[in-house]
Write a protein that holds these residues in place. Structure first.
Motif, short mmCIF file in Angstrom:
data_model
loop_
_atom_site.label_atom_id
_atom_site.label_comp_id
_atom_site.label_asym_id
_atom_site.label_seq_id
_atom_site.Cartn_x
_atom_site.Cartn_y
_atom_site.Cartn_z
N GLY A 108 0.81 -1.20 0.00
CA GLY A 108 0.00 0.00 0.00
C GLY A 108 0.85 1.26 0.00
N ALA A 109 2.06 1.18 0.56
CA ALA A 109 2.92 2.35 0.62
C ALA A 109 3.43 2.70 -0.77
N GLN A 110 3.68 3.98 -0.98
CA GLN A 110 4.24 4.41 -2.25
C GLN A 110 5.71 4.01 -2.31
N ALA A 111 6.06 3.30 -3.38
CA ALA A 111 7.40 2.73 -3.47
C ALA A 111 8.49 3.79 -3.42
N GLY A 112 8.23 4.99 -3.96
CA GLY A 112 9.28 6.00 -4.03
C GLY A 112 9.31 6.96 -2.87
N LYS A 113 8.36 6.87 -1.92
CA LYS A 113 8.27 7.80 -0.81
C LYS A 113 8.89 7.18 0.43
N PRO A 114 9.88 7.85 1.06
CA PRO A 114 10.52 7.28 2.25
C PRO A 114 9.52 7.06 3.38
N VAL A 115 9.60 5.89 4.00
CA VAL A 115 8.81 5.61 5.19
C VAL A 115 9.44 6.29 6.40
N LEU A 116 10.76 6.43 6.37
CA LEU A 116 11.51 7.03 7.45
C LEU A 116 12.77 7.68 6.87
N ARG A 117 13.09 8.88 7.32
CA ARG A 117 14.30 9.55 6.87
C ARG A 117 15.02 10.13 8.09
N ALA A 118 16.30 9.82 8.23
CA ALA A 118 17.09 10.31 9.36
C ALA A 118 17.32 11.81 9.24
N LYS A 119 17.45 12.46 10.40
CA LYS A 119 17.66 13.90 10.41
C LYS A 119 19.09 14.29 10.74
N GLU A 120 19.67 13.63 11.77
CA GLU A 120 21.05 13.93 12.14
C GLU A 120 21.63 12.76 12.93
#
Length: 508
Positions: A108-120
């Motif tokens: 169901g998730a969009q394949a190209g959209k990050p589920v999680l992205r680190a900040k620092e």
């Protein structure tokens, strides 16, 4: 130095710096040792991890925690992100083997959209998902986010088969995995999850070994895992034999995959079983909870030679030999299982397996049960590598965590650092001394002013090798739900040898 040698050095240096999983070793000769001493330890520049689809339950609640320790010498660039691994139907035997989930179902998730992205670096980032549709994830980190990047997947299932707390560290793709402790018994539903992160298909064999040797199964051969897809394979569909103690070998013929086993029990909950450390003559299985009511050891010898192992428990006071289970005999190519009961008897403990005579490589894991009849939960602890330079546990809460550290040989001193919280808090570090041959359970330090979850990093300061595990506990309806993750070296740095240009090779 000829052209071939120069190319090899250049290629090896590039591989070590880019992948984060390479290790350079040299023969034990004087010149080789000198070269190893001259090698520089540099941060890896790229790291990949794979997270299996978390659950087949509609009432599952899953959290993801991403963390990179601060590492010197990394520069200021880079990023780390988790994306959905789009499941695709496979034309090969792996397709359609699962119950409750179709191998051809799209995420169901969009394949190209990050589920999680680190900040620092130094600060965890969290995300969550619900239900049975949460996909497998593929993660990539580079630059300052790559060294020691750790992602934990934790799922709570309130009821049904496998209910309880299930946790797994997302792992690097590879080509060879051993899972002692799986089962095809009627009360177990075990899946091996295979995730292919690459642009080309992977070809995989799944081999099963029981108490009498290899189980016949042509269905487990030549499984094709399509590019950027994940397949859970139900182990009971690979054989007609029902055995409670088996070893699974995942052998990748072509490409690479991430592999993990989800072991679900009708009575005592379930958890993820991570791969055992590579076959070795001596093994350590750290972090058995002190209130364990049942501990079952499963070991397998991959070769033809039999292995005789001395079984000892590293307790807070020293190494103890369990009465009646002083040794275990593992026949070559066969799986051995031993019930150790409540071997910890209310104290912290880790199993230490060593050869009684000659050293024969084995793999091993334990299944641990907590609680009383009707309100029990289970988890698995595989044999693991030592902490090494540094190890990280990503998902920790203010309460319900225990850090177990074992010095199977000489005494050791370690520094444990609690990171900033995902929503606020100041890092805190403490130093602990682990006596020789003992296990110490530590209530982990907590960041000052903690908000959210936090990470723990363990760094040996002096002494012998240290083995570690983190136990996370949650009480749900009177059931002591828990999960255990071991703490092997995060491989955040690699040894890169000095190499000088030799332009004279162009004239030869």
């Amino acid at each position: 130095m000829n052209r071939t040698t120069l190319s090899l050095i250049a290629g090896t240096t590039a591989l070590a710096a880019v992948t984060g999983f390479a290790a350079l070793t040299q023969p034990d000769a004087p010149d080789a040792r000198a070269g190893a001493e001259a090698a520089a330890q540099l941060p890896v520049e790229r790291t990949s991890v794979l997270c299996p689809a978390p659950s087949m339950s509609d009432i599952a609640e899953t959290s993801y925690t991403s963390f990179t320790p601060v590492t010197k010498g990394t520069g200021s660039g880079g990023e780390a992100a988790l994306l959905s691994a789009a499941r695709q139907s496979a034309d090969g035997p792996a397709a359609g083997k699962e119950e409750g989930r179709s191998g051809g179902k799209q995420d169901g998730a969009q394949a190209g959209k990050p589920v999680l992205r680190a900040k620092e670096p130094g600060k965890p980032v969290t995300g969550d998902s619900s239900g049975a549709e949460a996909p497998a994830l593929v993660g990539t980190a580079d630059g300052r986010f790559a060294p020691g990047w750790t992602v934990q997947e934790t799922t709570e299932v309130a009821a049904g088969t496998g209910r309880g707390l299930q946790g797994v560290n997302c792992t690097a793709p590879g080509t060879d995995f051993w899972f002692p402790g799986v089962s095809t018994a009627a009360d177990r539903t075990d899946y091996v999850h295979l995730t292919n992160p690459d642009d080309s298909a992977a070809v995989v064999d799944i081999e099963l070994y029981g108490k009498d040797g290899a189980l016949k199964s042509e269905v487990g051969e030549d499984l094709t895992i399509k590019p950027h897809s994940s397949e859970p394979v139900l182990l009971s569909t690979l054989t007609d034999e029902e055995q409670p103690g088996l070893t699974v070998h995942v052998n990748v013929r072509s490409g690479r995959v991430g592999a993990a086993v989800q072991a679900l029990d009708d009575r005592i909950g379930g958890d993820w079983l991570a791969a055992s450390a590579d076959p070795s003559g001596s093994l350590v299985l750290p972090g058995i909870p002190k209130d364990a009511t049942s501990v079952r050891l499963v070991a397998f010898a991959p070769g033809d030679a039999d292995a005789d192992l001395k079984v000892r428990l590293a307790s807070p006071s020293g190494l103890i030999t369990p009465a009646g289970n002083e040794t275990v005999h593992v026949k070559g190519g066969m799986t051995a299982a031993v019930d150790l009961g409540d071997v910890t008897r209310g104290e912290a403990g880790s199993l230490v397996l060593t050869p009684t005579d000659r050293s024969v490589p084995v793999v091993a894991a334990v299944q641990v049960v907590r609680g009383k009849e009707g309100k029990q939960e289970s988890a698995f602890i595989p044999a693991t590598r030592p902490v090494g330079t540094r190890a990280t546990s990503a998902d920790n809460r203010e309460k319900g965590g225990t850090l177990s550290l074992t010095a199977a040989g000489p005494a050791a001193t370690v520094k444990v650092t609690a990171s900033a919280g995902s929503e606020g808090g100041t890092p805190v570090s403490k130093t602990y001394t682990i006596k020789a041959g003992t296990t110490q359970d530590i209530e982990p330090p907590v960041p000052a002013g903690l908000k959210g979850t936090y990470a723990l990093t363990v760094e040996p300061v002096s002494g012998g090798p240290v083995y570690g595990a983190r136990t996370l506990t949650v009480t749900d309806g009177g059931v002591p739900a828990f999960t255990v993750q071991t703490l092997p070296d995060d491989r955040g740095t690699v040894a890169v040898p000095d190499a000088d240009e030799d332009l004279s090779v162009l004239q030869r």
